[in-house]
Scaffold this motif. Structure first.
Motif, mmCIF file in Angstrom:
data_model
loop_
_atom_site.group_PDB
_atom_site.id
_atom_site.type_symbol
_atom_site.label_atom_id
_atom_site.label_comp_id
_atom_site.label_asym_id
_atom_site.label_seq_id
_atom_site.Cartn_x
_atom_site.Cartn_y
_atom_site.Cartn_z
ATOM 1 N N VAL A 63 -0.781 0.739 1.935
ATOM 2 C CA VAL A 63 -1.244 1.032 0.583
ATOM 3 C C VAL A 63 -1.089 2.532 0.325
ATOM 4 O O VAL A 63 -1.485 3.355 1.146
ATOM 5 C CB VAL A 63 -2.713 0.588 0.400
ATOM 6 N N ARG A 64 -0.529 2.875 -0.826
ATOM 7 C CA ARG A 64 -0.370 4.277 -1.224
ATOM 8 C C ARG A 64 -1.482 4.699 -2.168
ATOM 9 O O ARG A 64 -1.920 5.817 -2.139
ATOM 10 C CB ARG A 64 0.974 4.500 -1.925
ATOM 11 N N TRP A 65 -1.904 3.773 -3.054
ATOM 12 C CA TRP A 65 -3.049 4.026 -3.925
ATOM 13 C C TRP A 65 -3.745 2.723 -4.242
ATOM 14 O O TRP A 65 -3.146 1.660 -4.225
ATOM 15 C CB TRP A 65 -2.671 4.792 -5.198
ATOM 16 N N GLY A 84 -13.916 3.427 -13.119
ATOM 17 C CA GLY A 84 -13.877 3.090 -11.707
ATOM 18 C C GLY A 84 -13.467 4.273 -10.872
ATOM 19 O O GLY A 84 -13.816 5.413 -11.173
ATOM 20 N N LEU A 85 -12.682 4.000 -9.829
ATOM 21 C CA LEU A 85 -12.210 5.065 -8.956
ATOM 22 C C LEU A 85 -10.820 4.738 -8.457
ATOM 23 O O LEU A 85 -10.382 3.592 -8.481
ATOM 24 C CB LEU A 85 -13.185 5.299 -7.801
ATOM 25 N N VAL A 86 -10.124 5.796 -8.028
ATOM 26 C CA VAL A 86 -8.784 5.653 -7.477
ATOM 27 C C VAL A 86 -8.764 6.340 -6.116
ATOM 28 O O VAL A 86 -9.271 7.453 -5.968
ATOM 29 C CB VAL A 86 -7.714 6.296 -8.395
ATOM 30 N N ILE A 87 -8.195 5.662 -5.141
ATOM 31 C CA ILE A 87 -8.055 6.211 -3.793
ATOM 32 C C ILE A 87 -6.564 6.409 -3.532
ATOM 33 O O ILE A 87 -5.776 5.473 -3.699
ATOM 34 C CB ILE A 87 -8.683 5.272 -2.748
ATOM 35 N N HIS A 88 -6.188 7.632 -3.159
ATOM 36 C CA HIS A 88 -4.802 7.957 -2.814
ATOM 37 C C HIS A 88 -4.740 8.328 -1.338
ATOM 38 O O HIS A 88 -5.599 9.057 -0.856
ATOM 39 C CB HIS A 88 -4.287 9.156 -3.627
ATOM 40 N N VAL A 147 3.219 -3.377 -6.806
ATOM 41 C CA VAL A 147 1.931 -3.134 -7.449
ATOM 42 C C VAL A 147 1.304 -4.497 -7.727
ATOM 43 O O VAL A 147 1.921 -5.349 -8.389
ATOM 44 C CB VAL A 147 2.078 -2.329 -8.757
ATOM 45 N N TYR A 148 0.092 -4.709 -7.204
ATOM 46 C CA TYR A 148 -0.612 -5.978 -7.336
ATOM 47 C C TYR A 148 -1.980 -5.750 -7.972
ATOM 48 O O TYR A 148 -2.571 -4.682 -7.799
ATOM 49 C CB TYR A 148 -0.821 -6.626 -5.964
ATOM 50 N N SER A 149 -2.462 -6.764 -8.671
ATOM 51 C CA SER A 149 -3.811 -6.729 -9.252
ATOM 52 C C SER A 149 -4.493 -8.059 -8.971
ATOM 53 O O SER A 149 -3.933 -9.117 -9.285
ATOM 54 C CB SER A 149 -3.760 -6.519 -10.769
ATOM 55 N N LEU A 150 -5.673 -7.990 -8.373
ATOM 56 C CA LEU A 150 -6.464 -9.188 -8.101
ATOM 57 C C LEU A 150 -7.936 -8.886 -8.328
ATOM 58 O O LEU A 150 -8.380 -7.744 -8.183
ATOM 59 C CB LEU A 150 -6.275 -9.649 -6.647
ATOM 60 N N GLU A 151 -8.673 -9.925 -8.652
ATOM 61 C CA GLU A 151 -10.127 -9.827 -8.732
ATOM 62 C C GLU A 151 -10.684 -9.970 -7.318
ATOM 63 O O GLU A 151 -10.035 -10.526 -6.431
ATOM 64 C CB GLU A 151 -10.693 -10.914 -9.644
ATOM 65 N N LEU A 152 -11.898 -9.507 -7.112
ATOM 66 C CA LEU A 152 -12.532 -9.552 -5.793
ATOM 67 C C LEU A 152 -12.459 -10.939 -5.165
ATOM 68 O O LEU A 152 -12.135 -11.075 -3.984
ATOM 69 C CB LEU A 152 -14.004 -9.107 -5.902
#
Length: 190
Positions: A91-93, A103-107, A67-72
């Motif tokens: 990518v799973r989500w 925001g939104l989540v894509i699965h 699980v990673y988090s980055l800014e644009l």
């Protein structure tokens, strides 16, 4: 099958969008997927997939699944010549959010994504990096797949067959886009 394309969008009562995309291309393709523009407010990206740096179907073993988090601003990669960049594989989500937490989540099942502060058209027309100016929206690419990048040997960009998107083959891409709001999050936590 050649040249067949079917895309079905179903939207439920809470705003989830279910996407079923089926294609059998007439020509070899570079990518199969969707591109959307979102407001520049939503510039935080968290995903479960390969990272933290960019990866491609034939260049991903050095990018562990986590699980990673980055800014644009941290997602892209500035190559000497402007070109496709910043792809993440397996990518799973993907959660895209802003300072408000909304925001939104894509699965999906092992999809790719990339995001840029400019359009695909701007990327294709730029000859130098300084010509890529941040716009007032973010381009998000959600792809079933992209072809590989090749280049096993310096100066030779030969692409191996397993990493091509072949004409006459049927590809199916299904994913869900869900709203992610503070209101929805508080319902889940209560």
């Amino acid at each position: 099958c050649r040249g067949e394309l079917t895309t079905v969008f179903e939207i439920d009562s809470i705003g989830r969008i279910f996407v079923h995309h089926e294609i059998c291309p007439k020509h070899d393709m570079l990518r199969i997927g969707f591109t959307m523009a979102i407001t520049s407010e939503f510039n935080s990206f968290t995903w479960f997939g390969r990272g933290p740096h960019e990866s491609y179907c034939d260049r991903k073993t050095g990018a562990p699944v986590w699980v990673y988090s980055l800014e644009l601003e941290q997602l892209g990669h500035d190559y000497m010549r402007p070109q496709e960049n910043g792809n993440r594989t397996d990518v799973r989500w993907l959660e895209i959010s802003g300072k408000s937490g909304n925001g939104l989540v894509i699965h999906g099942d092992n999809f790719n994504f990339s995001a840029w502060p400019y359009s695909q058209e701007a990327l294709e027309s730029a000859k130098h990096q300084h010509e890529l100016i941040a716009q007032d929206f973010i381009t998000v690419n959600v792809d079933l797949m992209q072809c590989g990048v090749g280049g096993d040997f310096p100066g030779v960009a030969k692409l191996h067959e397993p990493y091509k998107i072949h004409k006459g083959k049927r590809y199916v891409f299904e994913y869900t886009i869900s709203p992610n709001t503070l209101e929805e999050n508080s319902k889940v936590s209560n």
